[in-house]
Design a protein around this motif. Structure first.
Motif, PDB file in Angstrom:
ATOM      1  N   VAL A   1       9.860 -11.345 -15.878  1.00  0.00           N
ATOM      2  CA  VAL A   1       9.665 -11.697 -14.477  1.00  0.00           C
ATOM      3  C   VAL A   1       8.770 -10.642 -13.836  1.00  0.00           C
ATOM      4  O   VAL A   1       9.042  -9.441 -13.940  1.00  0.00           O
ATOM      5  N   PHE A   2       7.706 -11.111 -13.200  1.00  0.00           N
ATOM      6  CA  PHE A   2       6.785 -10.205 -12.509  1.00  0.00           C
ATOM      7  C   PHE A   2       6.782 -10.529 -11.021  1.00  0.00           C
ATOM      8  O   PHE A   2       6.690 -11.697 -10.623  1.00  0.00           O
ATOM      9  N   SER A   3       6.901  -9.482 -10.209  1.00  0.00           N
ATOM     10  CA  SER A   3       6.750  -9.624  -8.765  1.00  0.00           C
ATOM     11  C   SER A   3       5.274  -9.435  -8.431  1.00  0.00           C
ATOM     12  O   SER A   3       4.651  -8.456  -8.859  1.00  0.00           O
ATOM     13  N   LEU A   4       4.684 -10.391  -7.734  1.00  0.00           N
ATOM     14  CA  LEU A   4       3.260 -10.352  -7.407  1.00  0.00           C
ATOM     15  C   LEU A   4       3.070  -9.821  -5.983  1.00  0.00           C
ATOM     16  O   LEU A   4       3.625 -10.385  -5.032  1.00  0.00           O
ATOM     17  N   LYS A   5       2.313  -8.719  -5.860  1.00  0.00           N
ATOM     18  CA  LYS A   5       2.079  -8.104  -4.553  1.00  0.00           C
ATOM     19  C   LYS A   5       0.592  -7.881  -4.314  1.00  0.00           C
ATOM     20  O   LYS A   5      -0.132  -7.432  -5.218  1.00  0.00           O
ATOM     21  N   ASN A   6       0.153  -8.208  -3.108  1.00  0.00           N
ATOM     22  CA  ASN A   6      -1.245  -8.001  -2.735  1.00  0.00           C
ATOM     23  C   ASN A   6      -1.467  -6.530  -2.349  1.00  0.00           C
ATOM     24  O   ASN A   6      -0.646  -5.926  -1.641  1.00  0.00           O
ATOM     25  N   VAL A   7      -2.582  -5.965  -2.819  1.00  0.00           N
ATOM     26  CA  VAL A   7      -2.939  -4.586  -2.479  1.00  0.00           C
ATOM     27  C   VAL A   7      -3.572  -4.585  -1.079  1.00  0.00           C
ATOM     28  O   VAL A   7      -4.565  -5.286  -0.843  1.00  0.00           O
ATOM     29  N   VAL A   8      -2.990  -3.780  -0.161  1.00  0.00           N
ATOM     30  CA  VAL A   8      -3.477  -3.713   1.227  1.00  0.00           C
ATOM     31  C   VAL A   8      -3.553  -2.261   1.692  1.00  0.00           C
ATOM     32  O   VAL A   8      -2.979  -1.351   1.079  1.00  0.00           O
ATOM     33  N   ASP A   9      -4.272  -2.068   2.806  1.00  0.00           N
ATOM     34  CA  ASP A   9      -4.329  -0.720   3.396  1.00  0.00           C
ATOM     35  C   ASP A   9      -3.018  -0.391   4.103  1.00  0.00           C
ATOM     36  O   ASP A   9      -2.492   0.712   3.997  1.00  0.00           O
ATOM     37  N   VAL A  10      -2.517  -1.386   4.871  1.00  0.00           N
ATOM     38  CA  VAL A  10      -1.277  -1.170   5.624  1.00  0.00           C
ATOM     39  C   VAL A  10      -0.258  -2.224   5.199  1.00  0.00           C
ATOM     40  O   VAL A  10      -0.504  -3.428   5.311  1.00  0.00           O
ATOM     41  N   VAL A  11       0.895  -1.786   4.729  1.00  0.00           N
ATOM     42  CA  VAL A  11       1.939  -2.690   4.244  1.00  0.00           C
ATOM     43  C   VAL A  11       2.755  -3.224   5.418  1.00  0.00           C
ATOM     44  O   VAL A  11       3.328  -2.453   6.195  1.00  0.00           O
ATOM     45  N   GLU A  12       2.794  -4.576   5.535  1.00  0.00           N
ATOM     46  CA  GLU A  12       3.601  -5.203   6.582  1.00  0.00           C
ATOM     47  C   GLU A  12       4.843  -5.873   5.998  1.00  0.00           C
ATOM     48  O   GLU A  12       5.842  -6.057   6.681  1.00  0.00           O
ATOM     49  N   SER A  13       4.760  -6.266   4.731  1.00  0.00           N
ATOM     50  CA  SER A  13       5.903  -6.879   4.047  1.00  0.00           C
ATOM     51  C   SER A  13       6.015  -6.282   2.652  1.00  0.00           C
ATOM     52  O   SER A  13       5.124  -6.464   1.811  1.00  0.00           O
ATOM     53  N   GLU A  14       7.106  -5.551   2.430  1.00  0.00           N
ATOM     54  CA  GLU A  14       7.278  -4.880   1.135  1.00  0.00           C
ATOM     55  C   GLU A  14       7.524  -5.867  -0.006  1.00  0.00           C
ATOM     56  O   GLU A  14       7.312  -5.529  -1.166  1.00  0.00           O
ATOM     57  N   LEU A  15       7.973  -7.063   0.341  1.00  0.00           N
ATOM     58  CA  LEU A  15       8.206  -8.079  -0.694  1.00  0.00           C
ATOM     59  C   LEU A  15       6.897  -8.661  -1.211  1.00  0.00           C
ATOM     60  O   LEU A  15       6.799  -9.070  -2.373  1.00  0.00           O
ATOM     61  N   LEU A  16       5.882  -8.709  -0.348  1.00  0.00           N
ATOM     62  CA  LEU A  16       4.631  -9.386  -0.697  1.00  0.00           C
ATOM     63  C   LEU A  16       3.438  -8.446  -0.846  1.00  0.00           C
ATOM     64  O   LEU A  16       2.414  -8.858  -1.407  1.00  0.00           O
ATOM     65  N   GLU A  17       3.571  -7.205  -0.364  1.00  0.00           N
ATOM     66  CA  GLU A  17       2.410  -6.311  -0.331  1.00  0.00           C
ATOM     67  C   GLU A  17       2.738  -4.921  -0.899  1.00  0.00           C
ATOM     68  O   GLU A  17       3.904  -4.507  -0.940  1.00  0.00           O
ATOM     69  N   ILE A  18       1.689  -4.232  -1.337  1.00  0.00           N
ATOM     70  CA  ILE A  18       1.810  -2.863  -1.849  1.00  0.00           C
ATOM     71  C   ILE A  18       0.600  -2.080  -1.346  1.00  0.00           C
ATOM     72  O   ILE A  18      -0.519  -2.624  -1.251  1.00  0.00           O
ATOM     73  N   SER A  19       0.821  -0.803  -1.013  1.00  0.00           N
ATOM     74  CA  SER A  19      -0.290   0.011  -0.493  1.00  0.00           C
ATOM     75  C   SER A  19      -1.247   0.357  -1.614  1.00  0.00           C
ATOM     76  O   SER A  19      -0.883   0.363  -2.797  1.00  0.00           O
ATOM     77  N   LEU A  20      -2.484   0.642  -1.229  1.00  0.00           N
ATOM     78  CA  LEU A  20      -3.504   1.008  -2.216  1.00  0.00           C
ATOM     79  C   LEU A  20      -3.080   2.252  -2.992  1.00  0.00           C
ATOM     80  O   LEU A  20      -3.285   2.338  -4.208  1.00  0.00           O
ATOM     81  N   LYS A  21      -2.437   3.206  -2.290  1.00  0.00           N
ATOM     82  CA  LYS A  21      -1.998   4.451  -2.944  1.00  0.00           C
ATOM     83  C   LYS A  21      -0.963   4.155  -4.035  1.00  0.00           C
ATOM     84  O   LYS A  21      -1.057   4.670  -5.163  1.00  0.00           O
ATOM     85  N   GLU A  22       0.033   3.323  -3.703  1.00  0.00           N
ATOM     86  CA  GLU A  22       1.076   2.982  -4.685  1.00  0.00           C
ATOM     87  C   GLU A  22       0.489   2.184  -5.850  1.00  0.00           C
ATOM     88  O   GLU A  22       0.881   2.372  -7.006  1.00  0.00           O
ATOM     89  N   ALA A  23      -0.450   1.308  -5.528  1.00  0.00           N
ATOM     90  CA  ALA A  23      -1.069   0.490  -6.567  1.00  0.00           C
ATOM     91  C   ALA A  23      -1.835   1.362  -7.556  1.00  0.00           C
ATOM     92  O   ALA A  23      -1.765   1.169  -8.774  1.00  0.00           O
ATOM     93  N   ARG A  24      -2.581   2.327  -7.019  1.00  0.00           N
ATOM     94  CA  ARG A  24      -3.375   3.207  -7.896  1.00  0.00           C
ATOM     95  C   ARG A  24      -2.518   4.166  -8.701  1.00  0.00           C
ATOM     96  O   ARG A  24      -2.959   4.700  -9.733  1.00  0.00           O
ATOM     97  N   ALA A  25      -1.267   4.370  -8.246  1.00  0.00           N
ATOM     98  CA  ALA A  25      -0.331   5.175  -9.036  1.00  0.00           C
ATOM     99  C   ALA A  25       0.071   4.410 -10.305  1.00  0.00           C
ATOM    100  O   ALA A  25       0.398   5.004 -11.330  1.00  0.00           O
ATOM    101  N   ILE A  26       0.006   3.074 -10.206  1.00  0.00           N
ATOM    102  CA  ILE A  26       0.307   2.225 -11.371  1.00  0.00           C
ATOM    103  C   ILE A  26      -0.936   2.072 -12.241  1.00  0.00           C
ATOM    104  O   ILE A  26      -0.871   2.181 -13.471  1.00  0.00           O
ATOM    105  N   GLU A  27      -2.076   1.810 -11.588  1.00  0.00           N
ATOM    106  CA  GLU A  27      -3.342   1.602 -12.296  1.00  0.00           C
ATOM    107  C   GLU A  27      -4.465   2.069 -11.378  1.00  0.00           C
ATOM    108  O   GLU A  27      -4.688   1.492 -10.316  1.00  0.00           O
TER     109      GLU A  27
END
Length: 354
Positions: free
Chosen positions: A58-84
């Protein structure tokens, strides 16, 4: 789910003809719906099944954004780059999640999907099999009766013999084997419905095709059939081969061929006549077994006046007009039958008036 599950799908593909990839896609879609029902539908998720091992992820799909408004649907660019490190704003991050008890839900859902798809595939196979046999003859076994309908066991499925398609006076007992004519095959929510008949003229035609090689081979043609099921049938036959007696071929040696069909139809009488391009000759033959003296035809109205000897009148008309009625259906002509004496009387009246 595991490798045994994948092997089971391989077996289903071989035995039922259902593409394994189609099954897996359907299972993934169904598990996605099951996940959202059990764990909430607010987040975007993707379910994947490993085609080799059968492992479900199961994968949770999150859009990369500058400002996170919904933690269920979005992830910050900083957190995303920590993954990749290569993620950019607008990309989608697939984050592996491991919900509790998900394995049991996934397994139950997968089983339901497989069972449903197998059922649908089998219904489709049966529909295609019998749809392509409409207007053909089939042998089945009487299974049961419900509300005057007779249900016929065909092996892989059953057919319905409705009251209107049952022969008058014919009994249908459990275990009886009978030949039937497939009238129509319908698709329903419960699977294909096969409607069969014992009264259709096509049943007589198909029975003769089975019994008479000359008809099956096309040497003898059945040009027309009129039938009152359970009582009498008239059939017009023709052969373009002058060396072949079309009527004789259908009757068989000492009536053996036609008798087989009479027995199958529980004693129904069958008149076999020679079809002719000559309307007068054809109409006279159609009134068999009565002997006709003369036939006058009106081509415009497609009507015919037939004269018979007085002692032949009742035979020509038949019981309750059946012989004349079947002859009219067979030929497509309106037939008026008169005795010779009645015709002579009419002629004398006309002479006196003139």
């Amino acid at each position: 789910m595991n490798i045994e599950f994948i092997e089971a799908l391989d077996q289903i593909e071989k035995e039922k003809g259902i593409n394994k990839e189609v099954l897996l896609d359907a299972i993934e879609a169904a598990i996605t719906s099951a996940y959202k029902r059990n764990f909430g539908s607010a987040q975007n998720i993707k379910i994947t099944i490993d085609r080799q091992s059968g492992e479900v992820k199961v994968f949770s799909l999150k859009n990369v954004v500058d400002v996170v408004e919904s933690e269920l649907l979005e992830i910050s660019l900083k957190e995303a780059r920590a993954i990749e490190p290569n993620y950019e704003v607008g990309d989608v991050v697939e984050e592996l999640v491991k919900p509790k008890n998900f394995g049991r839900i996934a397994a139950q859902t997968a089983k339901q999907v497989v069972v449903q798809r197998i059922r649908e595939a089998e219904r489709g196979i049966i529909y295609d099999l019998y749809y392509n046999r409409e207007d053909e003859i089939i042998t089945g076994m009487v299974q049961r009766k419900e509300r005057n309908n007779v249900f016929i066991d065909l092996g892989r499925t059953e057919a319905v013999l409705s009251p209107s398609e049952q022969m008058l006076g014919e009994s249908y007992n459990h275990g009886d084997r009978i030949k039937l004519y497939i009238v129509e095959v319908k698709k329903t929510t419960k699977g294909p419905q096969i409607l069969v008949s014992r009264t259709h003229p096509g049943l007589v035609k198909r029975l003769f095709e089975l019994e008479v090689p000359e008809i099956y081979d096309g040497v003898v043609e059945i040009r027309s059939i009129s039938r009152e099921a359970g009582s009498r049938t008239k059939m017009a036959v023709y052969s373009s081969n002058e060396n072949v007696d079309a009527v004789g071929a259908c009757v068989g040696h000492k009536g053996s061929r036609v008798q087989q069909i009479v027995d199958e139809l529980k004693g129904e009488k069958i008149d076999i006549i020679k079809w002719s391009e000559d309307s007068k000759e054809y109409i006279a033959s159609a009134l068999s077994p009565a002997k006709v003296l003369s036939v006058e035809v009106c081509e415009e109205e497609k009507s015919a006046k037939v004269i018979v000897d007085d002692y032949q009148l009742s035979l020509a008309i038949g019981k309750e007009g059946q012989n004349a009625r079947l002859a009219a259906k067979l030929t497509g002509w309106k037939i008026d039958i008169k005795s010779k004496s009645a015709m002579d009387e009419d002629t004398n009246k006309e002479s006196n008036l003139s």
